[in-house]
Design an enzyme around this catalytic site. Structure first.
Site, PDB file in Angstrom:
ATOM      1  N   GLY A  72       6.676   5.477   8.260  1.00  0.00           N
ATOM      2  CA  GLY A  72       5.858   6.688   8.214  1.00  0.00           C
ATOM      3  C   GLY A  72       5.979   7.460   9.508  1.00  0.00           C
ATOM      4  O   GLY A  72       6.958   7.303  10.253  1.00  0.00           O
TER       5      GLY A  72
ATOM      6  N   GLY B 290       2.290   5.289  13.294  1.00  0.00           N
ATOM      7  CA  GLY B 290       2.837   4.044  13.853  1.00  0.00           C
ATOM      8  C   GLY B 290       2.099   3.639  15.124  1.00  0.00           C
ATOM      9  O   GLY B 290       1.778   2.466  15.317  1.00  0.00           O
TER      10      GLY B 290
ATOM     11  N   CYS C 134      13.909  11.120   6.739  1.00  0.00           N
ATOM     12  CA  CYS C 134      13.694  10.737   8.140  1.00  0.00           C
ATOM     13  C   CYS C 134      14.956  10.915   8.963  1.00  0.00           C
ATOM     14  O   CYS C 134      14.899  11.247  10.136  1.00  0.00           O
ATOM     15  CB  CYS C 134      13.190   9.299   8.224  1.00  0.00           C
ATOM     16  SG  CYS C 134      14.281   8.123   7.448  1.00  0.00           S
TER      17      CYS C 134
ATOM     18  N   GLU D 109       9.390   1.860  11.170  1.00  0.00           N
ATOM     19  CA  GLU D 109      10.433   2.858  10.908  1.00  0.00           C
ATOM     20  C   GLU D 109       9.724   4.202  10.914  1.00  0.00           C
ATOM     21  O   GLU D 109       8.953   4.504   9.993  1.00  0.00           O
ATOM     22  CB  GLU D 109      11.086   2.605   9.536  1.00  0.00           C
ATOM     23  CG  GLU D 109      11.664   1.203   9.351  1.00  0.00           C
ATOM     24  CD  GLU D 109      12.943   0.969  10.137  1.00  0.00           C
ATOM     25  OE1 GLU D 109      13.391   1.875  10.852  1.00  0.00           O
ATOM     26  OE2 GLU D 109      13.489  -0.144  10.049  1.00  0.00           O
TER      27      GLU D 109
ATOM     28  N   LYS E 288       0.889  -1.175   0.000  1.00  0.00           N
ATOM     29  CA  LYS E 288       0.000   0.000   0.000  1.00  0.00           C
ATOM     30  C   LYS E 288       0.925   1.222   0.000  1.00  0.00           C
ATOM     31  O   LYS E 288       1.424   1.637   1.037  1.00  0.00           O
ATOM     32  CB  LYS E 288      -0.885  -0.021   1.252  1.00  0.00           C
ATOM     33  CG  LYS E 288      -2.206   0.694   1.106  1.00  0.00           C
ATOM     34  CD  LYS E 288      -2.131   2.153   0.727  1.00  0.00           C
ATOM     35  CE  LYS E 288      -1.834   3.073   1.880  1.00  0.00           C
ATOM     36  NZ  LYS E 288      -1.574   4.476   1.432  1.00  0.00           N
TER      37      LYS E 288
ATOM     38  N   GLU F 202       9.192  17.207  14.428  1.00  0.00           N
ATOM     39  CA  GLU F 202       9.708  16.891  13.091  1.00  0.00           C
ATOM     40  C   GLU F 202       9.011  17.792  12.062  1.00  0.00           C
ATOM     41  O   GLU F 202       7.782  17.800  11.969  1.00  0.00           O
ATOM     42  CB  GLU F 202       9.423  15.423  12.762  1.00  0.00           C
ATOM     43  CG  GLU F 202      10.032  15.012  11.426  1.00  0.00           C
ATOM     44  CD  GLU F 202       9.719  13.566  11.043  1.00  0.00           C
ATOM     45  OE1 GLU F 202       8.576  13.130  11.215  1.00  0.00           O
ATOM     46  OE2 GLU F 202      10.642  12.891  10.542  1.00  0.00           O
TER      47      GLU F 202
END
Ligand code: NAD
Length: 522
Positions: free
Chosen positions: A244, A249, A300, A266, A191, A398
């Site tokens: 993501g 998560g 990331c 991750e 996906k 972030e």
């Protein structure tokens, strides 16, 4: 003033671009069962350039059923590793041979600079080659207990792996999961991110050409809350590998809990780059500029907090800001471009909102808005804030764009406290020529990956992953093989069967029972 590339045409539309993207289920390109689609924009014009099939639970059900059939009855999990490896090598060769086209499409869809998209396409091929090699060299454990037992590990593919990926380097990150999941004999449902479905649609053709059996690879496009959610909650999908945001998560973790699925996460980052006064300043500046502005800052592992020792702080800030202003913002297809367009107007708005927040929290020394000459599209000038306090939102959160926070420190202890002072723990970069300091710092910093006097350069054998809110579990090298396989332990008695006899004697053999229990696990 930020320098800008002088591109002759603002928007480069790749030739032969299709205007719709379908799912790929059981070897067929298909629309959503309910016919629903969603718009996909290109980040330079923000105009819709194609419609993608919007997958829902019904489409995921079909894809999982196909993958399960291919796993239960098909040849893929039963093939010799060498046979699977050959197909994976063919996939790598095809990807390599199409790297220019892949990069062109990826750059158009995501806004990544074309040169960097090309590197990512090659890295995708390398991921397949790496796991093709690793799977034939795979060794498993055997243990001998002289005269009594042999124990060995029977490593098996697990089943249907659900792979959920983000938009920042879509094709490469998909290869990162597809390579090991397929090498180990699983079947998959991918996906991809809804902002960037274009490059993922190419996998089906590549896999068919390489000879991957039907049903092994399935692709469902769509939104996270529909297609992604249905994949996470599907009872026939025992594994989810997710890359993501940390908040997504957390949600996936909760949604997978009733099924007790295997999860690899991750997640996000706010990684520190720590520059000590004894560092080679020229190299540290080059590396920290690249470390946050490459891949548009949508990275990331970006070193998005730079901590600089007070003795060199003023010089560092001045030189860093000057260099950031020289970073070439440009159209993604222009080879001179160093920072392209952010992926989507929603993400552009998010990054710009942080730029405004930063102006109220710290000292702006470069950028701070749109670059000159780019009145439309998702362009953000490389932005540098200095004197950022650890409480500031731009220090803690972030941003995932070309925005960096610089903060001074005095001692090693201060630097460590600042470095560890966020919820994240993905990467850390340390710049010093003092060997002891480098290793002591590396061992104390809360980060899944540390680079000493180096940018983010990773050998594919090494573990990749974060701690704290940056992830759970490590992939990379044989750790990926471990995630995608079950290590069944098989125990064989060689000598006499060692068990005390129950139920035959009125007096139980106490010593024999105690001795047997010593070797059992409950
Ligand atoms: P995101 O979490 O919004 O989406 C990632 C994927 O999850 C997409 O395919 C999305 O459709 C899907 N998704 C969303 N909600 C879902 C749900 N409820 N159930 C199932 N799937 C769902 O992340 P993004 O904005 O696409 O990517 C940027 C983030 O990814 C950043 O935080 C970045 O740090 C992180 N990232 C991490 C790594 C790493 O290796 N640690 C690598 C790249 C990106």
């Amino acid at each position: 003033m930020t320098e800008t590339a002088t591109a002759t045409t603002a928007r480069h539309v790749p030739a032969d671009l299709s205007s719709r993207i379908q799912h790929y289920i059981d070897g067929q390109f298909v629309d959503s069962t309910d016919g629903d689609t969603f718009d996909v924009l290109d980040p330079v014009s923000n105009q819709t350039y194609l419609q993608a099939a919007a997958g829902k639970k019904a489409d995921i059900d079909l894809a999982v059923a196909a993958a399960k059939r291919a796993f239960d009855d098909g040849p893929w999990p039963r093939m010799l590793p060498r046979e699977r490896s050959r197909i994976l090598h063919r996939i790598a060769t095809i990807v390599e041979s199409r790297d220019t086209r892949l990069a062109e499409l990826e750059s158009f869809d995501s806004g990544l600079p074309i040169t960097q998209a090309l590197g990512q396409a090659r890295r995708a091929a390398e991921n397949f080659r790496f796991f093709a090699d690793l799977i034939v060299a795979q060794a498993d454990d055997t243990y001998k207990v002289p005269g009594r037992q042999i124990n060995y590990v029977n490593r098996k593919p697990i089943g249907v792996a659900g792979l959920i990926t983000p938009w920042n380097t879509p094709f490469m990150l998909e290869s990162w999961k597809l390579g090991p999941a397929l090498a180990t004999g699983n079947t998959v449902v991918l996906k991809p991110a809804e902002f960037t479905p274009l490059s993922a649609s190419l996998w089906a053709g590549i896999f068919e050409e390489a000879g991957l059996p039907t049903g092994v690879f399935n692709l469902v496009n769509g939104f996270g809350e529909d297609a992604g959610d249905a994949l996470v909650k599907h009872p026939d999908v025992p594994l989810i590998s997710f890359t993501g945001e940390s908040s997504t998560g957390q949600l996936i973790f909760a949604n997978a809990a009733p099924f007790l699925k295997g999860l690899s996460m991750e997640l996000g980052g706010k990684s520190p780059a720590v520059v000590f006064a004894d560092a080679d300043l020229d190299t540290a500046i080059d590396a920290t500029v690249f470390g946050v502005f490459s891949l548009n800052g949508e990275r990331c592992t970006a070193g998005s907090r730079i901590l600089v020792q007070r003795e060199v702080y003023d010089e560092f800030v001045e030189r860093y800001a000057a260099q950031a202003q020289r970073v070439v913002v440009g159209y993604p297809h222009d080879p001179a471009t160093e920072v392209g367009a952010l992926v989507h107007p929603e993400h552009y708005d998010k990054v710009m909102s942080y730029v405004e927040i930063g102006k109220s929290e710290a000292r702006l020394v470069a950028g701070g808005g749109r670059p000159d000459g780019f009145d439309t599209g998702n362009f953000v000038a490389p932005t540098v804030f200095a004197d950022v306090s650890p409480e500031a939102r731009i220090f803690q959160e972030e941003i995932f764009g070309p925005v960096v926070a610089i903060t001074p420190f005095d001692t090693d202890a201060d630097a460590l406290a600042l470095a560890n002072n966020t919820q994240y723990g993905l990467a850390a970069y340390i710049w010093t020529n003092d060997l002891k300091r480098a290793h002591n710092f590396a061992q104390s910093v809360e980060a899944g990956m540390v680079w000493l006097n180096s940018n983010n350069v990773r050998d594919l054998r090494t573990p990749f992953g974060g701690v704290k809110a940056s992830g759970l579990g490590h992939e990379g090298g044989y750790r990926s093989i471990d995630f995608y396989t079950d290590q069944q332990a098989v125990h064989i008695t060689l000598g006499e069967v060692h068990n005390p006899t129950f139920g035959k004697s009125p007096t139980p053999p106490h010593e024999e029972i105690a001795e047997a229990a010593e070797n059992e696990d409950g």
